[in-house]
Structure formats: structure tokens, C-alpha cells
Write an enzyme that holds these catalytic residues in place. Structure first.
Site, mmCIF file in Angstrom:
data_model
loop_
_atom_site.group_PDB
_atom_site.id
_atom_site.type_symbol
_atom_site.label_atom_id
_atom_site.label_comp_id
_atom_site.label_asym_id
_atom_site.label_seq_id
_atom_site.Cartn_x
_atom_site.Cartn_y
_atom_site.Cartn_z
ATOM 1 N N GLU A 169 4.546 23.534 -25.511
ATOM 2 C CA GLU A 169 5.623 24.072 -26.343
ATOM 3 C C GLU A 169 6.536 22.975 -26.900
ATOM 4 O OE1 GLU A 169 6.588 28.411 -24.610
ATOM 5 O OE2 GLU A 169 6.757 26.832 -23.116
ATOM 6 N N ASP B 50 2.177 36.457 -29.051
ATOM 7 C CA ASP B 50 1.497 37.714 -28.679
ATOM 8 C C ASP B 50 2.486 38.848 -28.920
ATOM 9 O OD1 ASP B 50 2.873 38.495 -25.882
ATOM 10 O OD2 ASP B 50 2.670 36.335 -25.970
HETATM 11 N N1 ADE Z 1 6.147 34.471 -23.506
HETATM 12 C C1 ADE Z 1 5.184 34.614 -24.428
HETATM 13 N N2 ADE Z 1 4.682 35.859 -24.398
HETATM 14 C C2 ADE Z 1 5.347 36.523 -23.429
HETATM 15 C C3 ADE Z 1 5.274 37.822 -22.920
HETATM 16 N N3 ADE Z 1 4.392 38.698 -23.400
HETATM 17 N N4 ADE Z 1 6.111 38.173 -21.898
HETATM 18 C C4 ADE Z 1 6.995 37.276 -21.411
HETATM 19 N N5 ADE Z 1 7.101 36.026 -21.847
HETATM 20 C C5 ADE Z 1 6.284 35.647 -22.861
#
Ligand code: ADE
Length: 272
Positions: free
Chosen positions: A32, A235
């Protein structure tokens, strides 16, 4: 105990005080941060100090003095790291970069969210205190610093204008959009349709979910240190989240981070 880097205020330039205190830049995971440490090494060298099982890298990037480190994952790790940045390294302000799950209806993979405010979605001491409120602090929403968040958002907009189409074609995502609003944090990787629906129902304004930002914002609030958080959406926190997160993290996150931080630090470096 290590000696903290020198800090100074230069009142000789045009009368306006210019702070030489460094900016603290952190992410949870190395992917990151992108090439930030390499950029720092190439510019003027890096001094690394280990403190509380973390490496803090001191140097300059695009002329901006910085302390760069990895918080690791979760709210406690983030709070401990940001506390060290404030107390052992005397940072002027904090910027957190990384990925997040999209929660807002319009927030898709490849978009970017800059926090205006942050909240801990897993904090619930009800009925003693209102849900989400930090007991005895009386706050649930922690504001990001408006100027810093504005500079980050401007850097994101420049990235999208200059490279958004090429990056979408390269990564097979839609052209990135920049969103500003509420980021929520908790000690859970949210990875189910019902989990993300529950968050939307409880917090209809939430744009993205991650695991560190609100903890950082709380510590910064308590010590009066400006902070800002930028997250690229890896996501949508549903059943596809684990696979989407892993491929975005390994293939795309670093490129986005480089593109955003470079523009942000160039603008900042030209200021000091
Ligand atoms: N960081 C990236 N995606 C995430 C998710 N689905 N839940 C918590 N932290 C995250």
C-alpha cells in the site's frame, strides 16, 4: 529512547512561519506504500529507526520531509504506530494511504475515497453510551483535517485527469472516481453480502470500510494533530472481497499509491 529528528520553524521566509517538522506517512501493508521508500532513498538517503517493533524511515520525498512506516493491520496497531509518530518523531501531520472495501452504492473497485470523517463501526458500548460513540470522549465521527484532505483529494483528481483512462485500461477497472465522505473502520475484514448490508443499514453515509483509519483519526484528535486518509477501493466487502482484495493489493494498489502520493508530496514539497 531515540532522539527525535530536529524540528524548526522558519519565520524568515516572507514572514509566514514554515514548519520543517516532518509529515508522517503510513499504510498497513507494504504494497500500500508503493515505491515511496525507494523514492526517499533515491532523493537524499533514508535514516531508519526501529521503535516498538516497527521501522520508521526518515528522509525527504519531492522535497517534503517525511517519516514513513507500516502500521500493520487493525485499530490497535494503527493507534500504537500513530502515537509513536507523534511522540517519538514529532510529526506535523499524518497521512494514511491504502485500500478499502467499497460500501457506498456508487463506490466501485478502482475508485478512490478521501475521508472527510471517520468512525469505528465496531465500537458499541450501548446502552451505556450511544452506539459508535467513544466512551468518555463523546465523539463518534472524527473529522479529517480539511486542508490536508483537500490537498489529497486534489492530488487524486490530478491523477485521474492525467492517468485515469490509461490506468483503467491497464487494470481492467472502470475509470476511477474520487469520492469524499465517511470512512468506517473496525477490526474485521468484511467479506459477505449480509455483512456489508448491515453496515449500509447502520451507517447509510459510509463510503468505504477498512481496519485502521478511525483509530488514527481518534489519536490525532486527542493530540490535536491534523490527519487525512486516502483509500483506493480493492473490493466491495461482499463474498468476492477476499479474491478481489488480494489481486488488487498485489497488482494495483502500489501504482495508485505512487500516483497519488507523488502528486500530493510534489505540491507539499514546493511549499517548504
Ligand atoms: N480493506 C480492504 N477491503 C476491506 C474489507 N472488505 N474489509 C475491511 N477492510 C478492508
Amino acid at each position: 529512547m531515540m532522539s527525535a529528528p530536529m524540528s524548526a520553524v522558519d519565520a524568515d521566509r516572507g514572514g509566514a512561519p514554515v514548519s520543517h517538522r516532518p509529515l508522517g506517512i503510513l499504510a498497513a501493508l507494504p504494497q500500500e506504500l508503493g515505491d515511496l521508500l525507494e523514492a526517499m532513498r533515491a532523493e537524499a538517503g533514508v535514516r531508519t529507526i526501529t521503535h516498538g517493533q516497527r521501522d520508521y524511515h526518515l528522509g525527504t520525498v519531492h522535497g517534503a520531509p517525511c517519516v514513513v512506516t507500516l502500521a500493520r493491520v487493525g485499530k490497535v496497531a494503527a493507534a500504537a504506530t500513530v502515537s509513536a509518530l507523534i511522540h517519538a518523531f514529532d510529526v506535523e501531520a499524518i497521512v494514511f494511504t491504502g485500500v478499502a472495501g467499497g460500501v457506498g452504492a456508487e463506490v466501485r473497485v478502482g475508485d478512490i475515497v478521501v475521508a472527510d470523517a471517520l468512525l469505528q463501526h465496531d465500537l458499541d458500548a450501548s446502552p451505556l453510551f450511544p452506539r459508535f460513540e467513544v466512551p468518555l470522549l463523546g465523539v463518534s465521527h472524527f473529522s479529517a483535517d480539511a486542508a490536508l484532505a483537500g490537498q489529497l483529494a486534489a492530488a487524486c483528481e490530478r491523477f485521474v485527469a492525467e492517468e485515469g483512462a490509461a490506468s483503467a485500461a491497464r487494470f481492467g477497472t472502470r475509470e476511477p472516481r474520487v469520492h469524499r465522505g465517511l470512512i468506517i473502520s473496525g477490526d474485521q475484514f468484511v467479506a459477505s453480502a449480509e455483512g456489508v448490508r448491515a453496515l449500509r443499514d447502520a451507517l447509510p453515509n459510509a463510503l468505504a470500510v477498512e481496519m485502521e483509519g478511525a483509530a488514527i483519526a481518534q489519536v490525532c484528535h486527542e493530540y490535536g494533530v491534523p490527519c487525512a486518509v486516502v483509500r483506493t477501493i480493492s473490493d466491495t466487502a461482499d463474498d468476492h472481497a477476499p479474491a478481489s482484495f488480494v489481486s488488487f493489493l498485489t497488482e494495483i494498489a502500489g501504482t495508485y499509491s505512487n500516483a497519488i502520493l507523488t502528486r500530493f508530496l510534489q505540491a507539499r514539497g514546493s511549499r517548504v
